[in-house]
Every structure is written in C-alpha cells, then in structure tokens.
Motif scaffolding. Sequence first.
Motif, mmCIF file in Angstrom:
data_model
loop_
_atom_site.group_PDB
_atom_site.id
_atom_site.type_symbol
_atom_site.label_atom_id
_atom_site.label_comp_id
_atom_site.label_asym_id
_atom_site.label_seq_id
_atom_site.Cartn_x
_atom_site.Cartn_y
_atom_site.Cartn_z
ATOM 1 N N GLY A 129 -1.753 -2.501 -0.858
ATOM 2 C CA GLY A 129 -2.908 -2.731 -0.634
ATOM 3 C C GLY A 129 -3.832 -2.272 -1.905
ATOM 4 N N ASP A 130 -5.294 -2.744 -2.086
ATOM 5 C CA ASP A 130 -5.940 -1.913 -3.145
ATOM 6 C C ASP A 130 -6.825 -0.928 -2.675
ATOM 7 O OD1 ASP A 130 -4.921 -3.816 -5.312
ATOM 8 O OD2 ASP A 130 -6.141 -5.560 -4.406
ATOM 9 N N GLY A 131 -7.067 -0.883 -1.292
ATOM 10 C CA GLY A 131 -8.068 0.266 -0.927
ATOM 11 C C GLY A 131 -7.959 0.325 0.552
ATOM 12 N N VAL A 132 -8.935 1.105 1.056
ATOM 13 C CA VAL A 132 -8.748 1.294 2.484
ATOM 14 C C VAL A 132 -10.596 1.149 3.036
ATOM 15 C CG1 VAL A 132 -8.264 2.822 4.426
ATOM 16 C CG2 VAL A 132 -6.822 2.811 2.530
ATOM 17 N N VAL A 133 -10.600 0.620 3.839
ATOM 18 C CA VAL A 133 -12.015 0.486 4.438
ATOM 19 C C VAL A 133 -12.150 1.098 5.727
ATOM 20 C CG1 VAL A 133 -12.535 -1.704 2.911
ATOM 21 C CG2 VAL A 133 -11.737 -1.913 5.325
ATOM 22 N N ALA A 134 -13.334 1.392 5.938
ATOM 23 C CA ALA A 134 -13.663 1.857 7.565
ATOM 24 C C ALA A 134 -12.577 3.084 7.820
ATOM 25 C CB ALA A 134 -13.439 1.033 8.604
ATOM 26 N N ALA A 135 -12.487 4.091 6.909
ATOM 27 C CA ALA A 135 -11.779 5.242 7.042
ATOM 28 C C ALA A 135 -12.415 6.259 7.889
ATOM 29 C CB ALA A 135 -11.542 5.822 5.533
ATOM 30 N N VAL A 153 -6.800 10.830 9.397
ATOM 31 C CA VAL A 153 -7.561 9.867 8.824
ATOM 32 C C VAL A 153 -6.918 8.424 9.145
ATOM 33 C CG1 VAL A 153 -6.898 9.949 6.552
ATOM 34 C CG2 VAL A 153 -8.842 8.933 6.718
ATOM 35 N N ILE A 154 -7.724 7.293 9.529
ATOM 36 C CA ILE A 154 -7.180 6.204 9.866
ATOM 37 C C ILE A 154 -8.056 5.033 9.443
ATOM 38 C CG2 ILE A 154 -8.177 6.227 12.137
ATOM 39 C CD1 ILE A 154 -5.525 4.494 13.142
ATOM 40 N N GLY A 155 -7.425 4.316 8.918
ATOM 41 C CA GLY A 155 -8.541 3.014 8.352
ATOM 42 C C GLY A 155 -7.511 1.584 8.129
ATOM 43 N N THR A 156 -8.133 0.609 7.409
ATOM 44 C CA THR A 156 -7.386 -0.671 7.391
ATOM 45 C C THR A 156 -7.319 -0.836 5.909
ATOM 46 O OG1 THR A 156 -8.384 -1.747 9.173
ATOM 47 C CG2 THR A 156 -7.512 -2.996 7.713
ATOM 48 N N ALA A 157 -6.027 -0.960 5.461
ATOM 49 C CA ALA A 157 -5.836 -1.403 3.906
ATOM 50 C C ALA A 157 -6.205 -2.697 3.470
ATOM 51 C CB ALA A 157 -4.408 -0.984 3.705
ATOM 52 N N VAL A 158 -6.797 -3.286 2.359
ATOM 53 C CA VAL A 158 -7.200 -4.314 2.143
ATOM 54 C C VAL A 158 -6.611 -4.582 0.491
ATOM 55 C CG1 VAL A 158 -9.265 -4.284 3.757
ATOM 56 C CG2 VAL A 158 -9.501 -3.842 1.245
ATOM 57 N N ARG A 159 -6.531 -5.859 0.330
ATOM 58 C CA ARG A 159 -6.094 -6.409 -0.983
ATOM 59 C C ARG A 159 -6.993 -7.493 -1.324
ATOM 60 N NH1 ARG A 159 -0.466 -7.518 -0.323
ATOM 61 N NH2 ARG A 159 -0.861 -9.031 1.011
ATOM 62 N N ALA A 160 -7.348 -7.269 -2.883
ATOM 63 C CA ALA A 160 -8.217 -8.676 -3.417
ATOM 64 C C ALA A 160 -7.281 -9.694 -3.728
ATOM 65 C CB ALA A 160 -8.688 -7.635 -4.769
ATOM 66 N N GLN A 161 -7.927 -10.848 -3.343
ATOM 67 C CA GLN A 161 -7.241 -12.162 -3.544
ATOM 68 C C GLN A 161 -7.303 -12.737 -4.902
ATOM 69 O OE1 GLN A 161 -9.749 -14.480 -0.753
ATOM 70 N NE2 GLN A 161 -8.459 -13.722 1.019
ATOM 71 N N GLY A 162 -7.999 -12.089 -5.787
ATOM 72 C CA GLY A 162 -7.812 -12.646 -7.348
ATOM 73 C C GLY A 162 -6.886 -11.682 -7.838
ATOM 74 N N GLN A 163 -7.084 -11.865 -9.332
ATOM 75 C CA GLN A 163 -5.999 -11.434 -10.220
ATOM 76 C C GLN A 163 -6.868 -10.043 -10.633
ATOM 77 O OE1 GLN A 163 -3.332 -12.577 -11.124
ATOM 78 N NE2 GLN A 163 -3.859 -14.055 -9.762
#
Length: 318
Positions: A129-135, A153-163
């Motif tokens: 992942g590139d980061g965590v949202v809704a932590a 602390v709990i959240g959702t890891a997200v990843r950018a779709q681009g380069q």
Amino acid sequence: MEGVSMGGEWFADGGLPPVAAARTAEARQRGTWSSALSTGEFAAIRSVGFEPVGQVLGTAVYRVAGRAAGWSYYDCGYQNAGWSSRRSAPAGVAVSGQGAASKALVDVLLSARHAALGRMIAECTALGGDGVVAADLTMAPFPAAPHCFEFQVIGTAVRAQGQVRPRRPFTTHLDGQGFAKLIAAGWVPVELLVGLAIGTRHDDWTTRRQNWFAAGNQEVTGWSQLVALTRHDARRQIGEQAWHTGADGVVLGDNRLRVWEEACFRARRRNNDSDQKDHVAEATLIGTAVAAFTTRQAPPRTLTVMPLDPKRRRPRPA
C-alpha cells in the motif's frame, strides 16, 4: 512509568508480529482484500485513482504507573497548597508542554500511540500500500490489568493506480469521501498527528470563593485559564509535529477535552487531613498533516457570448 517491552524475536521481518506477517502474506498470495469502507467510500477512492489493498491494524499495550508516595503525574506545583488563604498568590497552571510533572505521562501516552501507528504502517507496506485512510485511534483499559492500556489504530490501506507513488506511506483520519475531496482539490495527506497536553491547577482561595453558592453567576477564572492553556499546549504540539513532517497545514479531525478533580498531592503531603483539590484537564487533538501538490493546468478556454435577443441594441462606439 514503563512500557511493555516487546523482544525482537516477537517481530517478523519488517517489524510485523508473526500473525500479522502471515495474514498479509496470505492476502498478497490470494489477491483479495478486505476493508471497513462503505460503498460510497470505495467509489470515492477509486474515482481519484486509488484502490484498497486491505484492512490494517496496529496495537500496543503499555503499563502506565499511577500515583506513588513521593510523586504524582498531577502535581499542581502550587507552593501555597495546604495553607492557601485570601492573601496567597494565585495558583498557576502546570502544563505538560512546559515541563510539568505530567510531561512524563504525556510522553508515554504518545509513545504508545506512535508504536501502534508504526505497526499499522508496517502492515500497509507489507501489503504494497501507499497509505492508510480512515485511520481510527482508540485507547481502552486492558482486561484484568488496571494500570495497562491497549492503544489501537485501524484503517484501510490503499494503493495508487498510476506510476507516481509516495516516498513513504501516508496516514490520515479522513474517510474515503474526505480523502477523495482532498486529492481532487490538489492536496495530499502526509501523516496522522496526535497532539496531547495535560494541565493541572490548584483550587486556590479565589477559585473556591467563585464556586460558593452565594457567589452567584460568574466566571471561574482559574478553570477558564486551565482549559485555555491546556488546549493551547495541545495545539502548539500538533503544529510542531506538522512542521517536522514538512506539511503545509493540518486538517483537524477530533478535539477532545477531559476535566476531572484530584486530591491535591502537595496539600496532602503537608497535611494528611487536607481536603484541598486540584483540577486536571487533558486536551487531545487528532488531525492530518496535508501538503499541496501542483498539476499541469489546462490552457484557459475562450468563452464566446452571443446575444440571443434580436431586439437588443448593440452598444455604439463612443
């Protein structure tokens, strides 16, 4: 004051407990992900070029020592405690950020939160992942251990779709829609911040007089001072954290204030029969440091306006 020491053997490679390392490895192998996102949050994140890669968690259990015979975290520092009278100098506010006894307590509480955040980020990295949202940061007593607290602390890891990818994972309290709005407006989250301050003030003669029933409606100036200075210290702290991240500003997510009464440590030490009191305020600020990014601006389009009213007279040249 002491924290639970976790031996190096408790962690797998990358700073993850073995159970977390196994869970993230299984998620990568299967290619499936889980999240606490709503449908709207999921759609919002996808709309700005990100996708969820999994739910991530960080937790730490710390022991926080209580009051002892010779010291207290909530020492008001008032020299006249125990014999304050009408002629005594007014009490001040002992604030953690200015070196009060409560600074040691603030330090261990912040260390516990940072430990939990670090473990959540380690899980995010393990999932690619590139980061965590809704932590979401929480603190709760640990069962059967009155001086121990679990920081989670709990959240959702997200990843950018681009380069284009961030150099290090970001963390934010913003939910999916808030994160999408931030990105669309030309800003990126940098780091989840926690500002914490504790202030203690002795209930001096003036404070006690202002609380008498016969005093009527009036401001309790000492308590106003206590709340104002403690909140100011928490704001100063979160501002310094943001500055160290290199961010442009802070988006505040939560602003909590707890106030309670304590038996005055100094007064009781001088006289065991003393019933003098202190008031303690704890201010907590939770926010996200954000930074602006620039995008290529499209050239402005010329707007052509044509009158549709045939009776409208054209302006004559002067």
